[in-house]
Design a protein around this motif. Structure first.
Motif, short mmCIF file in Angstrom:
data_model
loop_
_atom_site.label_atom_id
_atom_site.label_comp_id
_atom_site.label_asym_id
_atom_site.label_seq_id
_atom_site.Cartn_x
_atom_site.Cartn_y
_atom_site.Cartn_z
N GLY A 1 0.75 -1.24 0.00
CA GLY A 1 0.00 0.00 0.00
C GLY A 1 0.79 1.29 0.00
N ILE A 2 2.09 1.23 0.19
CA ILE A 2 2.86 2.45 0.41
C ILE A 2 2.97 3.34 -0.83
N ARG B 1 0.85 4.08 -3.09
CA ARG B 1 -0.34 4.93 -3.25
C ARG B 1 -0.29 6.15 -2.34
N ARG B 2 0.41 6.03 -1.23
CA ARG B 2 0.49 7.13 -0.27
C ARG B 2 1.68 8.07 -0.51
N LEU B 3 2.62 7.63 -1.33
CA LEU B 3 3.82 8.41 -1.59
C LEU B 3 3.58 9.39 -2.73
N ARG B 4 3.92 10.64 -2.51
CA ARG B 4 3.76 11.67 -3.55
C ARG B 4 4.82 11.52 -4.63
N GLU C 1 2.92 8.31 -11.15
CA GLU C 1 1.74 8.18 -10.28
C GLU C 1 1.22 6.76 -10.22
#
Length: 140
Positions: free
Chosen positions: A43-44, A46-49, A129
């Motif tokens: 999941g990481i 998706r959270r990283l810009r 992205e």
């Protein structure tokens, strides 16, 4: 009990007490540490810009293998089978791996902190992205 389970010749050469690995394995199983790490890795991204950096320190070879494989998977381009002549998947790398080899503690750090001997740092920078490519379909 654990110490007696190992042959005397092995115990004489071992750097650590034989129970160290046994209790590490028990702790890892009870806490589901590898499962937790896998859920984190899943999941990481998706959270990283975009441009964000992810750094993970591993203290065990199983953890390090999971992190290395995940980062390599994120960094790979085309995922088409080798027999396909032209990319049809359009997948582009999602991260750039920052160090080819893991960063490990140097002699000065080990002198101050012997427990750092097993630590390995791996890092990646998010460059896309998601795993979708542009319209040209060329392999990366």
């Amino acid at each position: 009990l654990v110490e007696r389970a190992y042959p005397a010749a092995w115990r004489a050469k071992a750097r650590r007490h034989p129970a160290t690995r046994t209790f590490q394995a028990l702790r890892m199983a009870v806490n589901d540490e590898l499962g937790e790490l896998q859920r984190f890795l899943d999941g990481i991204l998706r959270r990283l810009r975009l441009g964000g950096r992810l750094a993970i320190i591993c203290f065990h070879s199983l953890e390090d293998r999971m992190v290395k494989q995940a980062m390599r998977h994120w960094a790979e381009g085309c995922r088409c089978p080798r027999h396909v002549m032209r990319c049809v998947c359009g997948h582009e790398p999602e991260v750039r791996i920052l160090f080819k080899k893991p960063v490990q503690a140097g002699e000065d750090e080990l002198a101050r902190n012997p427990r750092a001997s097993s630590a390995k740092l791996r890092a990646a920078e998010k460059i896309a992205e998601d795993g979708t490519a542009g319209s040209d379909g060329a392999c990366a």
